[in-house]
Design a protein around this motif. Sequence first.
Motif, PDB file in Angstrom:
ATOM      1  N   HIS D 548       8.488  -2.309  -0.286  1.00  0.00           N
ATOM      2  CA  HIS D 548       7.887  -1.776   0.932  1.00  0.00           C
ATOM      3  C   HIS D 548       8.374  -0.356   1.186  1.00  0.00           C
ATOM      4  N   LEU D 549       7.443   0.546   1.397  1.00  0.00           N
ATOM      5  CA  LEU D 549       7.807   1.951   1.550  1.00  0.00           C
ATOM      6  C   LEU D 549       7.843   2.345   3.025  1.00  0.00           C
ATOM      7  N   THR D 550       8.936   2.915   3.428  1.00  0.00           N
ATOM      8  CA  THR D 550       9.056   3.432   4.790  1.00  0.00           C
ATOM      9  C   THR D 550       8.656   4.900   4.806  1.00  0.00           C
ATOM     10  N   PHE D 551       9.098   5.628   3.799  1.00  0.00           N
ATOM     11  CA  PHE D 551       8.741   7.044   3.718  1.00  0.00           C
ATOM     12  C   PHE D 551       7.559   7.237   2.778  1.00  0.00           C
ATOM     13  N   LEU D 552       6.535   7.822   3.301  1.00  0.00           N
ATOM     14  CA  LEU D 552       5.322   8.057   2.511  1.00  0.00           C
ATOM     15  C   LEU D 552       5.226   9.511   2.073  1.00  0.00           C
ATOM     16  N   SER D 553       5.878  10.375   2.814  1.00  0.00           N
ATOM     17  CA  SER D 553       5.928  11.786   2.446  1.00  0.00           C
ATOM     18  C   SER D 553       7.221  12.361   2.976  1.00  0.00           C
ATOM     19  N   PRO D 554       8.120  12.782   2.120  1.00  0.00           N
ATOM     20  CA  PRO D 554       8.043  12.615   0.677  1.00  0.00           C
ATOM     21  C   PRO D 554       8.288  11.155   0.327  1.00  0.00           C
ATOM     22  N   LEU D 555       7.839  10.770  -0.858  1.00  0.00           N
ATOM     23  CA  LEU D 555       8.116   9.422  -1.339  1.00  0.00           C
ATOM     24  C   LEU D 555       9.581   9.325  -1.749  1.00  0.00           C
ATOM     25  N   PRO D 556      10.144   8.145  -1.660  1.00  0.00           N
ATOM     26  CA  PRO D 556      11.534   8.003  -2.112  1.00  0.00           C
ATOM     27  C   PRO D 556      11.602   8.117  -3.632  1.00  0.00           C
ATOM     28  N   PRO D 557      12.774   8.397  -4.169  1.00  0.00           N
ATOM     29  CA  PRO D 557      12.893   8.520  -5.628  1.00  0.00           C
ATOM     30  C   PRO D 557      12.851   7.141  -6.289  1.00  0.00           C
ATOM     31  N   GLY D 558      12.684   7.167  -7.582  1.00  0.00           N
ATOM     32  CA  GLY D 558      12.884   5.949  -8.366  1.00  0.00           C
ATOM     33  C   GLY D 558      11.677   5.043  -8.484  1.00  0.00           C
ATOM     34  N   LEU D 559      10.542   5.430  -7.905  1.00  0.00           N
ATOM     35  CA  LEU D 559       9.404   4.515  -7.918  1.00  0.00           C
ATOM     36  C   LEU D 559       8.910   4.236  -9.319  1.00  0.00           C
ATOM     37  N   LYS D 560       8.807   5.301 -10.094  1.00  0.00           N
ATOM     38  CA  LYS D 560       8.254   5.128 -11.436  1.00  0.00           C
ATOM     39  C   LYS D 560       9.124   4.155 -12.235  1.00  0.00           C
ATOM     40  N   GLU D 561      10.411   4.308 -12.031  1.00  0.00           N
ATOM     41  CA  GLU D 561      11.343   3.457 -12.764  1.00  0.00           C
ATOM     42  C   GLU D 561      11.183   2.002 -12.295  1.00  0.00           C
ATOM     43  N   ILE D 562      11.085   1.810 -11.012  1.00  0.00           N
ATOM     44  CA  ILE D 562      10.896   0.445 -10.498  1.00  0.00           C
ATOM     45  C   ILE D 562       9.587  -0.140 -11.039  1.00  0.00           C
ATOM     46  N   PHE D 563       8.529   0.673 -10.958  1.00  0.00           N
ATOM     47  CA  PHE D 563       7.221   0.193 -11.423  1.00  0.00           C
ATOM     48  C   PHE D 563       7.284  -0.228 -12.896  1.00  0.00           C
ATOM     49  N   SER D 564       8.078   0.525 -13.660  1.00  0.00           N
ATOM     50  CA  SER D 564       8.090   0.274 -15.110  1.00  0.00           C
ATOM     51  C   SER D 564       8.660  -1.101 -15.420  1.00  0.00           C
ATOM     52  N   ARG D 565       9.317  -1.714 -14.457  1.00  0.00           N
ATOM     53  CA  ARG D 565       9.921  -3.028 -14.733  1.00  0.00           C
ATOM     54  C   ARG D 565       8.947  -4.183 -14.467  1.00  0.00           C
ATOM     55  N   PHE D 566       7.748  -3.820 -14.073  1.00  0.00           N
ATOM     56  CA  PHE D 566       6.745  -4.862 -13.816  1.00  0.00           C
ATOM     57  C   PHE D 566       5.540  -4.666 -14.724  1.00  0.00           C
ATOM     58  N   ARG D 567       4.932  -5.777 -15.069  1.00  0.00           N
ATOM     59  CA  ARG D 567       3.769  -5.673 -15.954  1.00  0.00           C
ATOM     60  C   ARG D 567       2.580  -5.098 -15.205  1.00  0.00           C
ATOM     61  N   LYS D 568       2.535  -5.345 -13.924  1.00  0.00           N
ATOM     62  CA  LYS D 568       1.449  -4.779 -13.139  1.00  0.00           C
ATOM     63  C   LYS D 568       1.962  -4.408 -11.754  1.00  0.00           C
ATOM     64  N   VAL D 569       1.409  -3.326 -11.245  1.00  0.00           N
ATOM     65  CA  VAL D 569       1.771  -2.885  -9.894  1.00  0.00           C
ATOM     66  C   VAL D 569       0.491  -2.792  -9.080  1.00  0.00           C
ATOM     67  N   MET D 570       0.569  -3.230  -7.851  1.00  0.00           N
ATOM     68  CA  MET D 570      -0.642  -3.260  -7.020  1.00  0.00           C
ATOM     69  C   MET D 570      -0.246  -3.075  -5.567  1.00  0.00           C
ATOM     70  N   THR D 571      -0.961  -2.237  -4.879  1.00  0.00           N
ATOM     71  CA  THR D 571      -0.688  -2.135  -3.444  1.00  0.00           C
ATOM     72  C   THR D 571      -1.532  -3.159  -2.702  1.00  0.00           C
ATOM     73  N   VAL D 572      -1.033  -3.535  -1.549  1.00  0.00           N
ATOM     74  CA  VAL D 572      -1.803  -4.357  -0.613  1.00  0.00           C
ATOM     75  C   VAL D 572      -1.864  -3.557   0.683  1.00  0.00           C
TER      76      VAL D 572
END
Lengths: 315, 315, 640, 640
Positions: D548-572
């Motif tokens: 869950h993201l609290t900061f949308l601008s700027p985005l927090p760091p590390g997202l790409k790395e977190i995403f890479s640990r999942f086979r699929k990423v999807m927003t709701v």
Amino acid sequence: MSCSLFHLAEAEDDRVFEMSDYQGPVARWCSGCGDHSVLTSVQRILTDSQAKPESTVFVSGIGCSSRFPHYLTTYGFHGIHGRALTLATGVKLSRPELDVWVVMGDGDCVSIGAGHWIHAVRYNVDMVALMLDNNIYGLTKKQTSPTTPQGYKSNTQPYGSYLPAMNPLEATLGVTNASFVAQTAEWLPAHLFATLKAAHEHRGFAWVRILQRCPHFTADMYGDVVKDPSRVEMLVHDDGITVPALDKIIEHRVTHDPKDIHRARELAEESEQIRLGLFYRDESRPRYEQTRSLPHHTADEKMAIMQQEFDRYAV
Amino acid sequence: MSCSLFHLAEAEDDRVFEMSDYQGPVARWCSGCGDHSVLTSVQRILTDSQAKPESTVFVSGIGCSSRFPHYLTTYGFHGIHGRALTLATGVKLSRPELDVWVVMGDGDCVSIGAGHWIHAVRYNVDMVALMLDNNIYGLTKKQTSPTTPQGYKSNTQPYGSYLPAMNPLEATLGVTNASFVAQTAEWLPAHLFATLKAAHEHRGFAWVRILQRCPHFTADMYGDVVKDPSRVEMLVHDDGITVPALDKIIEHRVTHDPKDIHRARELAEESEQIRLGLFYRDESRPRYEQTRSLPHHTADEKMAIMQQEFDRYAV
Amino acid sequence: MAIKLDTVGSAEDAGQGRVAPRILETRDHSVEIVSDSGEGAQKCGQIFGSVSAKMGNGVWTVEIIPAEVEPPPRSLAGASGIRIRLGDRPVTNWGDETDLVVAFNEQVLLGRHRLNSLKQGATIVLENMWASHPDEAVRNQWQAAMEELTEAGYHIIGVPMEDLCLTVVDNARKGKNMFALGLLCWIFDRDVDKAKEQIEHAFRKKSQAVVDKNHELLDLGYEWASQNLGFRVQVPTMEAERDMVVMNGNEAIALGAVAAGMELAAMYPITPATSVSHHLGEIFERFGGVLHQAEDEIAAAGVAIGASYAGRCAFTITSGPGLALKTEFLGLAVMTEIPLVLVDVQRGGPSTGLPTKVEQSDLLAAMFGQPGDAPKIILAPATIEECFHSMITARRLAEIFRTVVVVLSDANLATGVAPFHRPELLPEWQGGPPDQSAVPNDGRPYDWDERTGLSDRFIPGRPGGMHTVTGLAHDERSKVAYDSAINERSSAMRSRKLAAFSSTLLPPPVYGDPEGDLLVVGWGSTKGAIEEAVDRVREEGLNVSSLHLTFLSPLPPGLKEIFSRFRKVMTVEINYSDKPGEPFVNEQNRRRGQLSFVLRGTTLVDVDCWTRVLGEPLRPSAIVKAIKENLPEGTAGEES
Amino acid sequence: MAIKLDTVGSAEDAGQGRVAPRILETRDHSVEIVSDSGEGAQKCGQIFGSVSAKMGNGVWTVEIIPAEVEPPPRSLAGASGIRIRLGDRPVTNWGDETDLVVAFNEQVLLGRHRLNSLKQGATIVLENMWASHPDEAVRNQWQAAMEELTEAGYHIIGVPMEDLCLTVVDNARKGKNMFALGLLCWIFDRDVDKAKEQIEHAFRKKSQAVVDKNHELLDLGYEWASQNLGFRVQVPTMEAERDMVVMNGNEAIALGAVAAGMELAAMYPITPATSVSHHLGEIFERFGGVLHQAEDEIAAAGVAIGASYAGRCAFTITSGPGLALKTEFLGLAVMTEIPLVLVDVQRGGPSTGLPTKVEQSDLLAAMFGQPGDAPKIILAPATIEECFHSMITARRLAEIFRTVVVVLSDANLATGVAPFHRPELLPEWQGGPPDQSAVPNDGRPYDWDERTGLSDRFIPGRPGGMHTVTGLAHDERSKVAYDSAINERSSAMRSRKLAAFSSTLLPPPVYGDPEGDLLVVGWGSTKGAIEEAVDRVREEGLNVSSLHLTFLSPLPPGLKEIFSRFRKVMTVEINYSDKPGEPFVNEQNRRRGQLSFVLRGTTLVDVDCWTRVLGEPLRPSAIVKAIKENLPEGTAGEES
Ligand SMILES: Cc1ncc(C[n+]2csc(CCOP(=O)(O)OP(=O)(O)O)c2C)c(N)n1
Ligand SMILES: Cc1ncc(C[n+]2csc(CCOP(=O)(O)OP(=O)(O)O)c2C)c(N)n1
Ligand code: SF4
Ligand code: SF4
Ligand SMILES: [Mg+2]
Ligand SMILES: [Mg+2]
């Protein structure tokens, strides 16, 4: 090509319209809301004038009162808050043959819409502009409006409104090129009807402030006045709005020639009685859309003129 | 805590300010532009009143005239087009101890800014609001403004302005709670100075229309009037703005009590002569910022009140 | 330090016994005429440009506009003037630095120099009356300027323009520009009769005496140059294939609007969009069109939407701050599906920004400015010619898709002047009068086609079609949706229109080879400069191509596939981006060029960007440099 | 078809010889009270919710608000009411369908049924006076409704509420709600004394007689239920660890503003933001704060910016259409670097849209709404508690970074009521008075730190700091930039602040395992529902986590790395997106959920989205379904 259109619109028509022909779905205002009465009055005028539903356009902003067009069977444009007059200007400027009405709330017209209001009065485009003034923001649930009486409590000014209420009659009468300024009240249907009729017949921008009850939020506002006709004073004049039906009921009357702008401004001031009637009318004021009545050309004619234009840029 | 601030600002001060202390970089208006004269007059008033540069704020919109703050050494806020009055209201409402001036063009104040103008008059927040009226859009190069005379040619209405010019004096005088309305001309520096001084001394919203020459685009507009003092009529009264220096030069004079709103409105109408002077003044009108003078608490006091608030929501 | 000045015009150089002038042959030459505001440098340049175009040169003219209406005379930031770039081919942009300058005083010249506008070693023809000006301060300024300019290595020719003009007119300030025109006519061997014709046209509202005086000044300048200047410039001309017209982008938009059959334009003045309405103000009424200057930009949008609702084809014109004010109304137009064309002549931002300068930074605001989902069509003309045609396209799309079409022009196109093929006007562009036919029984005002989202409009006047449009969520009958699930469906219908439209678009053509090391992607007015840069680096052997997007929303198909054929993809834009390597900036938080961000989100291709917000059009040479610096590692020809 | 109704209250069921009621034990139960507007269902529910919270249940309350102020009585779309969800744990969202309904007429009930709000087999306690109403039309409506509702399988209990209330009061319409409260108190075994306390508080402005009557009605309902109902519901309670408060998101924002030391709030009324100002209107002046209702949203922004410029901490509150109107002023605040907090309580869009309904579709407008580059900080509270704290954070960030901070709340948070830990208020949140110290010699109003872009403000009153702020491009001294290259630098300085800020953020924590098959990313008010859904599918053995993201601008760091640990990423998200498979929609032209688009552009990860704009908060069950449908192929446990 484009000319034939207007003939079409003017074509003879043997339809006869009943009041029910203008009645849309049941209006969803609170019971006792003054907007109902205005709607009925307008429907009567449409019937009276046998307005063609397809050539009549009601434009509104946002607010309880601005739901108005939805409850009619004419064309309607339920716009955005404060901007109804701009939309209506666009409609009338481009389609002068249409009959254009504008319905606004007090917040809509004189708060967020104040700039457009001042300028619409100045443009004096031929239309009827109704400000349904319940002295409060209805739809958003009881916030102070510019016309809220000083000291009156609302949800945003719970200790009472800070400033004296704006008097929109005086302000309208201060705008250069004003051509029709009237005030009426929805609980006096005869007066309301006569005023709207005069406004509708006026050639130019007819601005009418309609005092309107909002039993849901300001039940106390007009309660006394409604019960006590001595709280009302009527402007009367041969050239004004005459409402014989009220002659017996409303005793306070003041004779006022609607050509007299100075007196109109004086009468528009706050007074012991609420003054209803025609404050000012001048059909000789220039109308913006008149100053812009333009040639109609066929596409081919336009082509020819355009070639001349291009010649000016030819290398 | 927060109270000490105001003492600071009020602290004794033995600085003496010369006119040069208010002069910023060379003003980049056209030579002969009337704005120069207004700038000089304002600098004289600041000197006269020994205004502290750090406690003085000039707010403006966008336009030639709105470059004004850049040419002073006070605080300045060169805002956006039409919105100067809103910014100024925020400044004054939150820092009543600051001396706030607003400079606007005619387009800025009565076209795009019309809604804020009407409401600023109504709020009656203590500040001086100058409308530098050259009857044209200067910065954007000669487009019609609401105050452009009917028939006057511009780049957007090259066949002449369609409508009669709006009379901003009349409109301002129509707004409930107006408290100071005056008109002057930049080419009569004595009158200009006296008017600005009165405006500055007024407690409330002092709105001044300054007729201003724009030699670049409307050289023909005030040429005659400037040369011929008989084209001007001065409003005079013991309670008004007196300019002895002009007594000999301007022969047309009309006595007008600035307390008389009805007469003010009549005098504000278009007339053969251009009328200069104080049309209306009423220092008893409620000022919005007065109705809002609020307690000052320390952070700890606020904490205590806040705990009470939270108690209301306690489970 | 002594100042060396080529003081031609002195006795020695003048006279009969002159040698033939040096002739510089070149395929590309830029000239600037700079002066204080009000000295007519622009008129001089415009005529020079027109004559050059008529003679068969490619031409691009751009005005140099100071920030104030009338800045103080002889001030650094006060240069008012014009740049004319000539070529032996169609010229598509303002080029790099200037080769030849005619300057009326040394201060405005210095200002241009400090803005890096002048080419190293450029030739400067300079009014030299200031050297001997009675005011010592002026003489000192002159002296200092000369030192700086000489140091910079320019070839400066002093000319006593004012003195010479005074032999013909009383007020030399108003005559110099025609003298300068004569001078340029000689240097570039322009047809003097054509120039005189243009003078007549330019002064058509003035008396014959004025025209005559100007002709005389022209002759004087020509004559003087032929006697005194030691060089001429020759730019080969082309054979004009067919009729050409020459105008700036704002004129093209105004004419395009008329050609598109637009019937109402509502606007509020704002630089650099206003001149569109100046042109319309002059001509629109002849066509029956209404130009409405509204009380503000919000009202302008409202009037245009009202007119369009009533079945007239209407548009509104603005620039950044005005676009901001129209935000709410654009949402209403999208929601009610009322066709509306909005022309945004972009300027420098944010806020008041750089009002007279070019920027391409309203793309995201146009695309995403509205709260809620407000799908719009966005297109950007890349040339002055496209400014014209974009109006015709925009009108059609707005009406077919019942939505808002935003046309993103910019200050570069607005003030750039160039010749283009005279368009063949088609009467069908005009469209007909509003449909007033009766609506068939049970017709619905939003009778969305399930596949395309399209539906027919019921325009006031149509019997049986009465309904109330509303910005509230509504169903096919335009009834306020109390069942809020209708919101999902109607949102889909509005969005579907873009998908349907995108299916009609073709993948854009690649400029250069269809595959290679680097693909430069651009949009809007930068096309000419980008393609010129690509030409240059391709000549040097680099595998670089470019792709220019006309449609930004929806994007054309095939982009991902095109991108995949290049080792690197990069946008070149005139808007802001963080630069790699700046403090705290990394790949994840870098704020990118606007198109590049959109392309990344859409294609997931790592589209880099090179952007600048210097308040001027991009120079081809700067793009060349950017291309070379951004070539992917191991690129063939990298070190060439 | 015969209608079968559990008509308790009839002679047979009542009386002494009753068997003990069935007791339903459950960890989670949702109750709705629905009525015509004005019948007080909301007050009933609020008191019920408060009492439940006080007794140790997790509670989430959300109002059911009709579109009109006072819709016609007994109308389908007119339901006014409230839903209370109770749990044995903290409740973070409104849940799925309702288990138990108290309805004052069958039409509003039918409306709720048709909106799919009621659980299959739900129990309904329904006023049955309509069955025997004198008006035949009403009786017919009742009949038809009963058929539809019975068909749907609900368990309906008719109660003669009006008749019973008339034994206590004259106007039963005004009393039923307290009768219903008594009924609910019995069903859920609530402490009647606590309920009576709450009644006293709610009617504190009324006379004691009124309070007494309401107590009497409460007792009547309780008593009646105990005699007549055959079931009770038991939701286990928790031990409250520390002080709790209960309020809705708008109250939390108002209190947060005060706690943050805000001194001026400028606004224009707009649903669903307005009630923030209602709360402030009541309390702000006690703290010395000014609530200014401006003439429009533009003015509100101007007043707030003016106050903030003058050194007072100011904010403005609005919703979509108002955000649109503030677009230009936000650009000015960014450009002049004046701190400003803007609270946008999002509603359904575009345009007027769905004013009372929830949507999360102002993210892109907040981020990109301004023409030109206008970097801002954007944050979104996810809970009511965060609504409070976000104001404190927003103020600090606005002042430290001299920029605009947008707080994106929404209608779900605005009207949702839930208990949370009473915050410990810190005096330092208040901030001090405006800095009035003299500015050191040669201080510059934009003395940008080259690395961070930060600089100190010169607030009016500071001797020696005089300068003019301007929306024009300007240099460190706030001088209008004639050298437009300054534009590149000052743009960078404004943008740099975001990069610097992002470097202080930590990667957000993953909810669930740090790696897996699917990562669901959300923002704002959907957090509770998403995490509840994730809990449910994890219990079923799926490898699904959420972020869950609290900061949308700027985005927090590390997202790409977190995403890479999942086979699929999807927003709701609660905003619009084209759905795959729709006509003409493909991967390239698909218009995506707002956060998903931003994440794609930023990370280049193929972030899919599942979004809905149904005008209501997401239900955990719907998210569960979406998760299952969106699991990447070959996911372990897919068929479980
Ligand atoms: C831009 C914008 N601002 C605010 C609102 C919210 N709003 C809707 S109606 C209204 C005012 C209603 O008062 P009034 O105009 O007097 O009409 P009434 O409801 O009293 O008839 C407001 C503030 C809005 N819809 N759009
Ligand atoms: C929102 C917006 N609209 C338009 C403009 C362009 N603009 C700048 S100044 C101006 C009007 C100038 O006229 P006026 O207010 O009379 O001031 P003057 O230049 O005559 O002093 C306009 C339209 C702008 N900067 N911002
Ligand atoms: S709230 Fe007031 S104005 Fe609105 S519908 Fe009800 S009574 Fe009428
Ligand atoms: S254009 Fe007119 S108003 Fe503007 S600076 Fe020049 S003279 Fe003054
Ligand atoms: Mg109202
Ligand atoms: Mg002006």
